[in-house]
Design a protein around this motif. Structure first.
Motif, PDB file in Angstrom:
ATOM      1  N   ALA A 252      30.922 -17.460  -3.827  1.00 33.65           N
ATOM      2  CA  ALA A 252      30.438 -18.853  -4.424  1.00 33.65           C
ATOM      3  C   ALA A 252      29.906 -18.645  -5.805  1.00 33.65           C
ATOM      4  CB  ALA A 252      29.560 -19.646  -3.585  1.00 33.65           C
ATOM      5  N   GLY A 253      30.557 -17.556  -6.634  1.00 34.17           N
ATOM      6  CA  GLY A 253      30.439 -17.744  -7.933  1.00 34.17           C
ATOM      7  C   GLY A 253      28.904 -16.660  -8.370  1.00 34.17           C
ATOM      8  N   GLN A 254      28.413 -16.349  -7.340  1.00 34.69           N
ATOM      9  CA  GLN A 254      27.060 -15.729  -7.640  1.00 34.69           C
ATOM     10  C   GLN A 254      27.322 -14.233  -7.340  1.00 34.69           C
ATOM     11  OE1 GLN A 254      24.324 -17.607  -8.201  1.00 34.69           O
ATOM     12  NE2 GLN A 254      26.093 -19.424  -8.172  1.00 34.69           N
ATOM     13  N   ASP A 255      26.570 -13.271  -8.174  1.00 34.68           N
ATOM     14  CA  ASP A 255      26.767 -12.026  -8.110  1.00 34.68           C
ATOM     15  C   ASP A 255      25.405 -11.281  -7.293  1.00 34.68           C
ATOM     16  OD1 ASP A 255      27.635  -9.212  -8.661  1.00 34.68           O
ATOM     17  OD2 ASP A 255      27.143  -9.398 -10.764  1.00 34.68           O
ATOM     18  N   TYR A 256      25.778 -10.740  -6.049  1.00 35.15           N
ATOM     19  CA  TYR A 256      24.735 -10.156  -5.520  1.00 35.15           C
ATOM     20  C   TYR A 256      24.776  -8.594  -5.299  1.00 35.15           C
ATOM     21  CZ  TYR A 256      24.002 -14.709  -3.074  1.00 35.15           C
ATOM     22  OH  TYR A 256      23.770 -16.200  -3.048  1.00 35.15           O
ATOM     23  N   LEU A 257      23.740  -8.054  -5.215  1.00 35.66           N
ATOM     24  CA  LEU A 257      23.690  -6.636  -5.132  1.00 35.66           C
ATOM     25  C   LEU A 257      22.568  -6.277  -3.925  1.00 35.66           C
ATOM     26  CD1 LEU A 257      24.298  -3.843  -6.843  1.00 35.66           C
ATOM     27  CD2 LEU A 257      22.099  -3.801  -7.372  1.00 35.66           C
ATOM     28  N   PHE A 258      23.114  -5.458  -3.354  1.00 42.02           N
ATOM     29  CA  PHE A 258      22.164  -4.921  -1.977  1.00 42.02           C
ATOM     30  C   PHE A 258      22.122  -3.291  -1.954  1.00 42.02           C
ATOM     31  CE2 PHE A 258      23.537  -8.900  -0.473  1.00 42.02           C
ATOM     32  CZ  PHE A 258      22.627  -9.254   0.447  1.00 42.02           C
ATOM     33  N   ALA A 259      20.771  -2.906  -2.710  1.00 36.62           N
ATOM     34  CA  ALA A 259      20.186  -1.358  -2.793  1.00 36.62           C
ATOM     35  C   ALA A 259      19.762  -0.857  -1.611  1.00 36.62           C
ATOM     36  CB  ALA A 259      19.522  -1.370  -4.023  1.00 36.62           C
ATOM     37  N   ARG A 260      20.140   0.234  -0.986  1.00 34.87           N
ATOM     38  CA  ARG A 260      19.329   0.680   0.124  1.00 34.87           C
ATOM     39  C   ARG A 260      17.875   1.146  -0.379  1.00 34.87           C
ATOM     40  NH1 ARG A 260      20.445   2.423   4.910  1.00 34.87           N
ATOM     41  NH2 ARG A 260      23.138   2.284   4.730  1.00 34.87           N
ATOM     42  N   ASN A 261      16.825   0.767   0.227  1.00 36.45           N
ATOM     43  CA  ASN A 261      15.631   1.128  -0.159  1.00 36.45           C
ATOM     44  C   ASN A 261      15.092   2.370   0.422  1.00 36.45           C
ATOM     45  OD1 ASN A 261      12.674   1.563  -0.853  1.00 36.45           O
ATOM     46  ND2 ASN A 261      12.654  -0.658  -1.696  1.00 36.45           N
ATOM     47  N   ILE A 262      15.362   3.709   0.354  1.00 38.01           N
ATOM     48  CA  ILE A 262      14.866   4.666   1.152  1.00 38.01           C
ATOM     49  C   ILE A 262      13.381   4.825   1.332  1.00 38.01           C
ATOM     50  CG2 ILE A 262      15.324   7.251   1.352  1.00 38.01           C
ATOM     51  CD1 ILE A 262      18.153   6.824  -0.276  1.00 38.01           C
ATOM     52  N   TYR A 263      12.816   4.439  -0.010  1.00 35.91           N
ATOM     53  CA  TYR A 263      11.168   4.715   0.192  1.00 35.91           C
ATOM     54  C   TYR A 263      10.689   3.839   1.437  1.00 35.91           C
ATOM     55  CZ  TYR A 263       6.553   4.923  -1.299  1.00 35.91           C
ATOM     56  OH  TYR A 263       5.063   5.166  -1.667  1.00 35.91           O
ATOM     57  N   GLU A 264      11.217   2.583   1.339  1.00 39.54           N
ATOM     58  CA  GLU A 264      10.683   1.585   2.285  1.00 39.54           C
ATOM     59  C   GLU A 264      11.337   1.959   3.721  1.00 39.54           C
ATOM     60  OE1 GLU A 264       8.359  -0.829   2.002  1.00 39.54           O
ATOM     61  OE2 GLU A 264       8.116   0.492   0.013  1.00 39.54           O
ATOM     62  N   SER A 265      12.518   2.570   3.776  1.00 34.42           N
ATOM     63  CA  SER A 265      12.942   3.062   5.196  1.00 34.42           C
ATOM     64  C   SER A 265      12.071   4.128   5.733  1.00 34.42           C
ATOM     65  CB  SER A 265      14.161   3.584   4.699  1.00 34.42           C
ATOM     66  OG  SER A 265      15.354   2.617   4.468  1.00 34.42           O
ATOM     67  N   ARG A 266      11.236   4.924   4.607  1.00 32.73           N
ATOM     68  CA  ARG A 266      10.369   5.874   5.072  1.00 32.73           C
ATOM     69  C   ARG A 266       9.252   5.095   5.520  1.00 32.73           C
ATOM     70  NH1 ARG A 266       9.054   9.172  -0.101  1.00 32.73           N
ATOM     71  NH2 ARG A 266       7.458  10.331   1.656  1.00 32.73           N
TER      72      ARG A 266
ATOM     73  N   PRO B 181       0.848  -1.304   0.267  1.00 32.18           N
ATOM     74  CA  PRO B 181       0.183  -0.091   0.059  1.00 32.18           C
ATOM     75  C   PRO B 181       0.826   1.259   0.009  1.00 32.18           C
ATOM     76  CG  PRO B 181       0.102  -1.131   2.169  1.00 32.18           C
ATOM     77  CD  PRO B 181       1.088  -1.954   1.154  1.00 32.18           C
ATOM     78  N   GLU B 182      -0.038   2.401  -0.080  1.00 30.10           N
ATOM     79  CA  GLU B 182       0.951   3.695   0.117  1.00 30.10           C
ATOM     80  C   GLU B 182       1.548   3.961   1.478  1.00 30.10           C
ATOM     81  OE1 GLU B 182       1.439   5.830  -2.399  1.00 30.10           O
ATOM     82  OE2 GLU B 182       0.329   4.351  -3.600  1.00 30.10           O
ATOM     83  N   LEU B 183       2.523   4.731   1.683  1.00 30.32           N
ATOM     84  CA  LEU B 183       3.113   4.994   2.965  1.00 30.32           C
ATOM     85  C   LEU B 183       2.093   5.278   3.877  1.00 30.32           C
ATOM     86  CD1 LEU B 183       6.371   6.977   1.588  1.00 30.32           C
ATOM     87  CD2 LEU B 183       6.158   4.506   2.496  1.00 30.32           C
ATOM     88  N   PRO B 184       2.485   4.987   5.206  1.00 24.24           N
ATOM     89  CA  PRO B 184       1.393   5.201   6.322  1.00 24.24           C
ATOM     90  C   PRO B 184       1.092   6.793   6.245  1.00 24.24           C
ATOM     91  CG  PRO B 184       3.147   3.808   7.055  1.00 24.24           C
ATOM     92  CD  PRO B 184       3.431   4.133   5.752  1.00 24.24           C
ATOM     93  N   THR B 185      -0.097   7.105   6.861  1.00 22.88           N
ATOM     94  CA  THR B 185      -0.403   8.275   7.099  1.00 22.88           C
ATOM     95  C   THR B 185      -0.400   8.669   8.633  1.00 22.88           C
ATOM     96  OG1 THR B 185      -2.805   8.104   6.953  1.00 22.88           O
ATOM     97  CG2 THR B 185      -1.872   8.724   4.846  1.00 22.88           C
ATOM     98  N   ALA B 186      -0.185  10.053   8.771  1.00 17.60           N
ATOM     99  CA  ALA B 186       0.010  10.030  10.402  1.00 17.60           C
ATOM    100  C   ALA B 186      -1.435  10.163  11.120  1.00 17.60           C
ATOM    101  CB  ALA B 186       0.279  11.711  10.344  1.00 17.60           C
ATOM    102  N   THR B 187      -1.227   9.400  12.333  1.00 16.10           N
ATOM    103  CA  THR B 187      -2.291   9.180  13.130  1.00 16.10           C
ATOM    104  C   THR B 187      -1.918  10.128  14.433  1.00 16.10           C
ATOM    105  OG1 THR B 187      -1.301   7.418  14.292  1.00 16.10           O
ATOM    106  CG2 THR B 187      -2.888   6.976  12.453  1.00 16.10           C
ATOM    107  N   CYS B 188      -1.018  10.980  14.427  1.00 13.09           N
ATOM    108  CA  CYS B 188      -0.513  11.892  15.490  1.00 13.09           C
ATOM    109  C   CYS B 188       0.442  12.772  14.905  1.00 13.09           C
ATOM    110  CB  CYS B 188       0.229  11.151  16.702  1.00 13.09           C
ATOM    111  SG  CYS B 188       1.582  10.193  16.136  1.00 13.09           S
TER     112      CYS B 188
END
Length: 284
Positions: free
Chosen positions: A179-193, A151-158
């Motif tokens: 182990a031959g695998q190529d990994y990427l970790f991308a910081r998700n700022i939207y989900e941090s919000r 869903p959309e980001l939470p709205t304020a209840t206070c």
């Protein structure tokens, strides 16, 4: 000529509100996109279309969107963690190493904390200077037991303006080989919000931390709750996916006072999107 601009959420919006007022620089402020047809914008007499963002009743615009219309360049300098403004459009200037332009959709979205939805063929500039190509996003919105889009980001209840003012983290792309695998970790700022706003509402819903319309303080007048959207390397957080707000609210209600560390990361393996991980740690 170049100008460096600190990476704050509101700092990447045009500083002049259409209806007056001042620019708010505190992170955690909700920016709601709007395409109100009653809001006409003209450039040299010609009407143009710009997506506005409503913040505390005022309208703001993304700096990159203004650059596209006014003919100046906006890019991301990964080495110095700055937005670089040039007097020529981004597409007409030399693109030095480790600078993400509009061709990098991750950095374009993360610079404002907006949602980035990966697409096949996206090329993401990594912090090590390499480029990672996304090849499969079929698991997007289908993170293990997740039936559909979030869903959309939470709205304020206070009153969120009374909450601890938290700086959004900078965009970050970590690439690993194992182990031959190529990994990427991308910081998700939207989900941090999403994590931050959920915690804000949990603070407002708990009588131990919120009373008479404002946060409850320690007898020393210090805040009972502190929040960081980055997790120190020496801390091992709890990790969960897919998104469940109860993971945050239950942890908070079990022992409200303390410091909360939170992060969200998108995980890729060999170009294939795997999941969005949510990390949280509480210290008293």
């Amino acid at each position: 000529m170049k100008k460096n601009i600190p990476m704050f959420l509101a700092g990447l919006f045009c500083g002049a509100a259409l209806f007056g007022g001042s620019v708010a620089y505190a992170a955690g402020i909700l920016a709601t996109p709007t395409t109100d047809l009653d809001q006409r914008i003209t450039l040299d007499g010609q009407e143009i279309e710009l997506i506005g963002y409503v913040i505390n009743g005022n309208n703001y615009f993304q700096l990159r969107d203004l650059g596209d219309q006014l003919g100046f360049g906006v890019s991301w300098d990964n080495d110095t963690r700055t937005v670089v403004i040039t007097t020529e459009p981004t597409g007409q200037t030399e693109n030095p190493a480790n600078v993400a332009t509009t061709a990098d959709p991750y950095h374009a979205a993360a610079a404002t904390g907006s949602r980035y939805q990966p697409k096949v063929g996206d090329q993401i500039l990594c912090d090590d200077g390499s480029t990672y190509t996304i090849t499969d996003v079929s698991r997007w919105d289908k993170n293990m037991f997740q039936d559909g889009p979030l869903p959309e980001l939470p709205t304020a209840t206070c009153d969120w303006s009374l909450m601890p003012q938290v700086e959004l983290p900078a965009p970050e792309i970590r690439r690993y080989s194992s182990a031959g695998q190529d990994y990427l970790f991308a910081r998700n700022i939207y989900e941090s919000r999403r994590m931050l706003y959920t915690l804000f509402n949990a603070i407002g819903d708990n009588p131990e931390t919120w009373k008479d319309g404002k946060p409850v303080l320690h007898p020393s007048e210090n805040a009972k709750v502190k929040i960081s959207l980055t997790i120190p390397t020496e801390i091992t957080p709890q990790t969960f996916w897919p998104w469940r707000s109860s993971e945050i609210t239950n942890l908070f209600n079990s022992c409200p006072p303390g410091t909360y560390y939170m992060e969200a990361w998108d995980v890729y393996k060999n170009g294939v999107f795997q999941r969005t991980e949510y990390n949280i740690m509480h210290r008293i």
